[in-house]
Each structure stands twice: as structure tokens, then as C-alpha cells.
Motif scaffolding. Sequence first.
Motif, PDB file in Angstrom:
ATOM      1  N   LEU A  73       0.827  -1.215   0.000  1.00  0.00           N
ATOM      2  CA  LEU A  73       0.000   0.000   0.000  1.00  0.00           C
ATOM      3  C   LEU A  73       0.859   1.262   0.000  1.00  0.00           C
ATOM      4  N   LEU A  74       2.004   1.188   0.692  1.00  0.00           N
ATOM      5  CA  LEU A  74       2.887   2.351   0.786  1.00  0.00           C
ATOM      6  C   LEU A  74       3.880   2.428  -0.363  1.00  0.00           C
ATOM      7  N   GLY A  75       3.753   1.524  -1.334  1.00  0.00           N
ATOM      8  CA  GLY A  75       4.542   1.645  -2.548  1.00  0.00           C
ATOM      9  C   GLY A  75       5.795   0.814  -2.625  1.00  0.00           C
ATOM     10  N   ARG A  76       5.994  -0.103  -1.677  1.00  0.00           N
ATOM     11  CA  ARG A  76       7.210  -0.924  -1.747  1.00  0.00           C
ATOM     12  C   ARG A  76       7.149  -1.853  -2.950  1.00  0.00           C
ATOM     13  N   VAL A  77       8.227  -1.821  -3.710  1.00  0.00           N
ATOM     14  CA  VAL A  77       8.378  -2.724  -4.850  1.00  0.00           C
ATOM     15  C   VAL A  77       9.594  -3.592  -4.557  1.00  0.00           C
ATOM     16  N   ARG A  78       9.386  -4.880  -4.537  1.00  0.00           N
ATOM     17  CA  ARG A  78      10.491  -5.806  -4.263  1.00  0.00           C
ATOM     18  C   ARG A  78      11.257  -6.079  -5.559  1.00  0.00           C
ATOM     19  N   THR A  79      12.575  -6.000  -5.452  1.00  0.00           N
ATOM     20  CA  THR A  79      13.444  -6.258  -6.601  1.00  0.00           C
ATOM     21  C   THR A  79      14.391  -7.403  -6.254  1.00  0.00           C
ATOM     22  N   GLU A  80      15.248  -7.752  -7.201  1.00  0.00           N
ATOM     23  CA  GLU A  80      16.233  -8.807  -6.936  1.00  0.00           C
ATOM     24  C   GLU A  80      17.175  -8.414  -5.804  1.00  0.00           C
ATOM     25  N   ASN A  81      17.448  -7.103  -5.680  1.00  0.00           N
ATOM     26  CA  ASN A  81      18.319  -6.612  -4.614  1.00  0.00           C
ATOM     27  C   ASN A  81      17.496  -6.469  -3.340  1.00  0.00           C
ATOM     28  N   LYS A  82      17.624  -7.454  -2.453  1.00  0.00           N
ATOM     29  CA  LYS A  82      16.873  -7.469  -1.192  1.00  0.00           C
ATOM     30  C   LYS A  82      17.192  -6.255  -0.315  1.00  0.00           C
ATOM     31  N   ASN A  83      18.321  -5.607  -0.559  1.00  0.00           N
ATOM     32  CA  ASN A  83      18.766  -4.485   0.270  1.00  0.00           C
ATOM     33  C   ASN A  83      18.656  -3.142  -0.452  1.00  0.00           C
ATOM     34  N   ALA A  84      17.842  -3.089  -1.486  1.00  0.00           N
ATOM     35  CA  ALA A  84      17.666  -1.852  -2.261  1.00  0.00           C
ATOM     36  C   ALA A  84      16.882  -0.818  -1.450  1.00  0.00           C
TER      37      ALA A  84
END
Length: 125
Positions: A73-84
Motif C-alpha cells: 500500500l505504501l509503494g514498496r516494490v520488491r526487486t532482486e536486490n533485497k537491500n535496495a
Amino acid sequence: MISLGSNINSEENFSKALVHLQQLGFIMQRSAFIKTKPLKFEEQPEFLNGAILLNTKKSLSELKMHLKQIEALLGRVRTENKNAPREIDLDVTTYNGFIIDEDLAVFPFLIDFVQQLQPEIQLEK
């Protein structure tokens, strides 16, 4: 205990996350919110980190599911970089008096949050 982390519009995203977290139960205590340097992926802005002690009737799996929904809801987009960089990161650190977050040893501020909010939990040193 739920840990919060953000390095994109941190203060605004913390405020929004707290509103959503209140809907999951009663926030009994809150740690100080502190700025920390990124540890694993250093080429990004500093993080704002904190923790809350939440009294909830949710099971652990329900709680984790709700936290992922709040992140989305707050806009988090998960990418391959877990620490992005991220708008918000919400993790269950302790549940029913037990440490369940494997990152506790990696991020020293998490240990500080547990000691502040749940000093009765014995931490291995």
C-alpha cells in the motif's frame, strides 16, 4: 515487536505505516527512531529505523501477511536486490516473547530495540 525501516520519504512513510499498524492491534510502546547507514548495499541514502511493541490477536502468519499488504500500500516494490532502497520495510522481530527475525545479529540496532522494548527477552551475546 515489529521493526520499521525506510530510506525513501522516511518520516512520511513511518507516519503512514503507524496508522496502518494501529489497525492490527494496540501499539504498547515505540522505540526511538534513528538514522542508520546502509550496511549491505551502501550506495543508497541512510535509513530511518525504529520498532513498535504491538499487542495483537493476529497469528504470526496473519501478521506477516498484513505487514506485506501495508508495504505494498505504501509503494514498496520488491526487486532482486533485497537491500535496495525502500519506502517501508516491516518485519516481525519478536512474537510472543521469542526472537524470530534472523537479521537480529546482522543489524545491531535491532538488538537495541529489543532491549528497549522487551528487556525480559534474553539475548545471546
